[in-house]
Design an enzyme around this catalytic site. Structure first.
Site, PDB file in Angstrom:
ATOM      1  N   TYR A  74       0.851  -1.201   0.000  1.00 60.30           N
ATOM      2  CA  TYR A  74       0.000   0.000   0.000  1.00 60.30           C
ATOM      3  C   TYR A  74       0.884   1.247   0.000  1.00 60.30           C
ATOM      4  O   TYR A  74       1.485   1.618   1.024  1.00 60.30           O
ATOM      5  CB  TYR A  74      -0.919   0.034   1.237  1.00 60.30           C
ATOM      6  CG  TYR A  74      -1.924  -1.102   1.335  1.00 60.30           C
ATOM      7  CD1 TYR A  74      -2.293  -1.846   0.216  1.00 60.30           C
ATOM      8  CD2 TYR A  74      -2.513  -1.428   2.552  1.00 60.30           C
ATOM      9  CE1 TYR A  74      -3.213  -2.877   0.322  1.00 60.30           C
ATOM     10  CE2 TYR A  74      -3.434  -2.467   2.654  1.00 60.30           C
ATOM     11  CZ  TYR A  74      -3.777  -3.184   1.525  1.00 60.30           C
ATOM     12  OH  TYR A  74      -4.680  -4.207   1.632  1.00 60.30           O
ATOM     13  N   LYS A 230     -22.114   8.740  -0.442  1.00 57.76           N
ATOM     14  CA  LYS A 230     -21.373   9.950  -0.841  1.00 57.76           C
ATOM     15  C   LYS A 230     -20.973   9.901  -2.315  1.00 57.76           C
ATOM     16  O   LYS A 230     -20.254  10.758  -2.787  1.00 57.76           O
ATOM     17  CB  LYS A 230     -20.124  10.111   0.035  1.00 57.76           C
ATOM     18  CG  LYS A 230     -20.386  10.009   1.542  1.00 57.76           C
ATOM     19  CD  LYS A 230     -20.678  11.355   2.172  1.00 57.76           C
ATOM     20  CE  LYS A 230     -21.209  11.232   3.596  1.00 57.76           C
ATOM     21  NZ  LYS A 230     -20.289  10.769   4.592  1.00 57.76           N
ATOM     22  N   GLN A 303     -13.859  10.266   8.967  1.00 62.96           N
ATOM     23  CA  GLN A 303     -14.431   9.051   8.365  1.00 62.96           C
ATOM     24  C   GLN A 303     -14.501   7.925   9.394  1.00 62.96           C
ATOM     25  O   GLN A 303     -15.539   7.290   9.564  1.00 62.96           O
ATOM     26  CB  GLN A 303     -13.586   8.614   7.162  1.00 62.96           C
ATOM     27  CG  GLN A 303     -13.679   9.579   5.982  1.00 62.96           C
ATOM     28  CD  GLN A 303     -12.765   9.181   4.844  1.00 62.96           C
ATOM     29  OE1 GLN A 303     -11.674   8.651   5.060  1.00 62.96           O
ATOM     30  NE2 GLN A 303     -13.180   9.465   3.615  1.00 62.96           N
TER      31      GLN A 303
HETATM   32  N1  LIG Z   1      -6.432  -8.190   1.261  1.00 63.47           N
HETATM   33  C1  LIG Z   1      -6.794  -7.487   0.215  1.00 63.47           C
HETATM   34  O1  LIG Z   1      -6.577  -7.879  -0.946  1.00 63.47           O
HETATM   35  C2  LIG Z   1      -7.517  -6.191   0.457  1.00 63.47           C
HETATM   36  C3  LIG Z   1      -8.212  -5.579  -0.613  1.00 63.47           C
HETATM   37  C4  LIG Z   1      -8.918  -4.404  -0.318  1.00 63.47           C
HETATM   38  C5  LIG Z   1      -8.889  -3.864   0.958  1.00 63.47           C
HETATM   39  N2  LIG Z   1      -8.178  -4.475   1.958  1.00 63.47           N
HETATM   40  C6  LIG Z   1      -8.125  -3.916   3.325  1.00 63.47           C
HETATM   41  O2  LIG Z   1      -9.430  -3.545   3.738  1.00 63.47           O
HETATM   42  C7  LIG Z   1      -9.466  -2.149   4.038  1.00 63.47           C
HETATM   43  C8  LIG Z   1     -10.844  -1.594   3.749  1.00 63.47           C
HETATM   44  O3  LIG Z   1     -11.213  -1.766   2.419  1.00 63.47           O
HETATM   45  P1  LIG Z   1     -11.276  -0.558   1.375  1.00 63.47           P
HETATM   46  O4  LIG Z   1     -10.463   0.558   1.901  1.00 63.47           O
HETATM   47  O5  LIG Z   1     -10.972  -1.143   0.048  1.00 63.47           O
HETATM   48  O6  LIG Z   1     -12.806  -0.200   1.282  1.00 63.47           O
HETATM   49  P2  LIG Z   1     -13.943   0.331   2.247  1.00 63.47           P
HETATM   50  O7  LIG Z   1     -13.565   0.204   3.663  1.00 63.47           O
HETATM   51  O8  LIG Z   1     -15.171  -0.329   1.775  1.00 63.47           O
HETATM   52  O9  LIG Z   1     -14.017   1.872   1.807  1.00 63.47           O
HETATM   53  C9  LIG Z   1     -13.050   2.804   2.216  1.00 63.47           C
HETATM   54  C10 LIG Z   1     -13.309   4.148   1.538  1.00 63.47           C
HETATM   55  O10 LIG Z   1     -14.632   4.583   1.777  1.00 63.47           O
HETATM   56  C11 LIG Z   1     -14.648   5.981   1.941  1.00 63.47           C
HETATM   57  N3  LIG Z   1     -15.147   6.275   3.310  1.00 63.47           N
HETATM   58  C12 LIG Z   1     -14.646   5.831   4.482  1.00 63.47           C
HETATM   59  N4  LIG Z   1     -15.350   6.291   5.536  1.00 63.47           N
HETATM   60  C13 LIG Z   1     -16.311   7.052   5.019  1.00 63.47           C
HETATM   61  C14 LIG Z   1     -17.339   7.795   5.593  1.00 63.47           C
HETATM   62  N5  LIG Z   1     -17.503   7.842   6.918  1.00 63.47           N
HETATM   63  N6  LIG Z   1     -18.173   8.481   4.780  1.00 63.47           N
HETATM   64  C15 LIG Z   1     -17.995   8.415   3.432  1.00 63.47           C
HETATM   65  N7  LIG Z   1     -17.029   7.726   2.816  1.00 63.47           N
HETATM   66  C16 LIG Z   1     -16.195   7.042   3.607  1.00 63.47           C
HETATM   67  C17 LIG Z   1     -13.227   6.467   1.786  1.00 63.47           C
HETATM   68  O11 LIG Z   1     -13.021   6.843   0.434  1.00 63.47           O
HETATM   69  P3  LIG Z   1     -12.810   8.408   0.070  1.00 63.47           P
HETATM   70  O12 LIG Z   1     -11.816   8.931   1.059  1.00 63.47           O
HETATM   71  O13 LIG Z   1     -12.351   8.401  -1.343  1.00 63.47           O
HETATM   72  O14 LIG Z   1     -14.163   9.048   0.221  1.00 63.47           O
HETATM   73  C18 LIG Z   1     -12.430   5.233   2.132  1.00 63.47           C
HETATM   74  O15 LIG Z   1     -11.141   5.250   1.596  1.00 63.47           O
HETATM   75  C19 LIG Z   1      -8.300  -1.562   3.219  1.00 63.47           C
HETATM   76  O16 LIG Z   1      -7.888  -0.289   3.703  1.00 63.47           O
HETATM   77  C20 LIG Z   1      -7.274  -2.642   3.405  1.00 63.47           C
HETATM   78  O17 LIG Z   1      -6.676  -2.541   4.696  1.00 63.47           O
HETATM   79  C21 LIG Z   1      -7.510  -5.633   1.713  1.00 63.47           C
END
Ligand SMILES: NC(=O)c1ccc[n+]([C@@H]2O[C@H](COP(=O)([O-])OP(=O)(O)OC[C@H]3O[C@@H](n4cnc5c(N)ncnc54)[C@H](OP(=O)(O)O)[C@@H]3O)[C@@H](O)[C@H]2O)c1
Length: 336
Positions: A74, A230, A303
């Site tokens: 990352y 959003k 967030q």
């Molecule tokens: N193992 C793997 O292959 C893999 C793959 C994906 C993810 N992950 C892990 O899982 C974590 C979470 O998944 P993810 O980051 O892909 O997706 P997620 O948690 O579904 O979405 C995160 C995004 O949603 C938005 N967000 C967060 N809080 C918010 C709020 N209160 N109101 C509005 N928008 C909000 C932000 O985007 P904006 O800032 O652009 O608005 C944030 O970056 C990752 O950070 C990582 O640690 C692992």
């Protein structure tokens, strides 16, 4: 199984915990995901501010979240560095989960490698960037190349024996791949995608993990922000060119529009529960007892200050049934 252990009162909320598989780790049901914080690389999320990222990590810890998920890839090491910097600014010692198996090249593009010597080097580099003596949960990021998963798992088991890592787990594995490596050493956890829009894990994996005492920490529960309410056509059009979400099928038609319609239908459910859409999306994945925790991404303190509340929410069976109906309608729409 996997029931709440000791709820902790925090600012009037109960930050729930569930035990991770066979381990002695009790994870808060919301963990902090730090992918977006890493900044630019092949799968970056557009411009990122380090100060805000560190503030988001500290906010998560202050709210009672007790674990952080990161990965070397990352931001090509930067997410782990930011976690390390944040840890220096607090006396709180969260459970740290990171990963191995994805390197990067000079163009900041991901390169899969599961060679044992590379896993060992990666582990040492992660310990240094994070500034810790031990990684609590070390996860194989992807089963790629698949023929190397056994050798990589053997090396990860050695790192656990040497107390460089506490427990070892996997991410993006299917049942057959887990069965192959379990012959070598126990699997503490699986990290799969799971959200209202991606339910493949319900077919087989959740049941298999529950039966075999493997913890499940699900990622992208808000489908990378799509389920937070959003998003709009305007926001999508304005996403920075280096935001990888532009390339994801979920952010293209017909899926994107179908999801906007779904979110409109979910809005009254969130309103009558007095919660936000982001909180609804996270509590929906946590309704499954096989799920230990949701990894919730954030890159700004506001967030995570909003989303951690989902740890204390329970949806009624009526709400769950209605959501089920809306999800079927969305699927019909995108299959047409
Ligand atoms: N193992 C793997 O292959 C893999 C793959 C994906 C993810 N992950 C892990 O899982 C974590 C979470 O998944 P993810 O980051 O892909 O997706 P997620 O948690 O579904 O979405 C995160 C995004 O949603 C938005 N967000 C967060 N809080 C918010 C709020 N209160 N109101 C509005 N928008 C909000 C932000 O985007 P904006 O800032 O652009 O608005 C944030 O970056 C990752 O950070 C990582 O640690 C692992």
């Amino acid at each position: 199984m996997l029931l709440t252990q000791k709820p902790e009162l925090f600012e009037g909320l109960i930050v729930q915990k569930r035990k991770l598989g066979y381990t002695d780790l009790e994870l808060t049901t919301v963990g902090l995901g730090t992918w977006a914080m890493g900044g630019p690389w092949q799968f970056g999320w557009g411009p990122q501010d380090d100060g805000e990222a560190i503030a988001a990590i500290l906010t998560a810890l202050e709210k009672g979240i007790n674990w952080i998920d990161t990965a070397p890839v990352y931001g090509c090491g930067h997410s782990e560095e930011l976690v390390g910097q944040a840890l220096k600014q607090t006396a709180i010692k969260p459970i740290i989960a990171t990963k191995c198996g994805l390197l990067w090249n000079q163009k900041r593009e991901k390169v899969s490698c599961l060679k044992p010597h590379s896993i060992r080097d990666e582990c040492h580099a992660s310990l240094k960037r994070l500034g810790v003596e031990l990684i609590d949960l070390y996860q194989m990021h992807r089963p790629e190349p698949e023929e190397d998963i056994e050798k990589a798992w053997e090396e990860m088991a050695k790192l656990a024996q040497e107390a460089k890592v506490r427990y070892i787990g996997v991410s993006n594995f299917n049942v057959e791949q887990i069965k192959r490596i379990r012959k070598i050493a126990p699997v503490a956890s699986l990290q799969p995608p799971y959200s209202m829009l991606h339910r493949e894990v319900e077919d087989e994996l959740l049941n298999y993990c529950a039966e075999n005492n493997i913890g499940v920490v699900v990622y992208s529960p808000m489908c990378r922000g799509l389920l937070t309410g959003k998003f709009s056509q305007e926001r999508l059009a304005g996403l920075p060119l280096d935001d990888h979400r532009r390339r994801k099928p979920d952010f293209h038609e017909p899926r994107f529009n179908a999801t906007l319609h779904l979110v409109d239908k979910l809005r009254p459910i969130a309103e009558r529960n007095n919660i936000t859409l982001a909180q609804l999306a996270i509590s929906w994945v946590l309704r499954r007892s096989e799920v230990t925790a949701a990894i919730v991404g954030a890159r700004r303190p506001q967030q995570i200050a909003e989303t951690y509340v989902a740890s204390d929410l329970e949806l009624s069976s009526e709400d769950i049934e209605q959501i089920e109906q809306f999800l079927s309608e969305r699927l019909e729409k995108i299959r047409r």
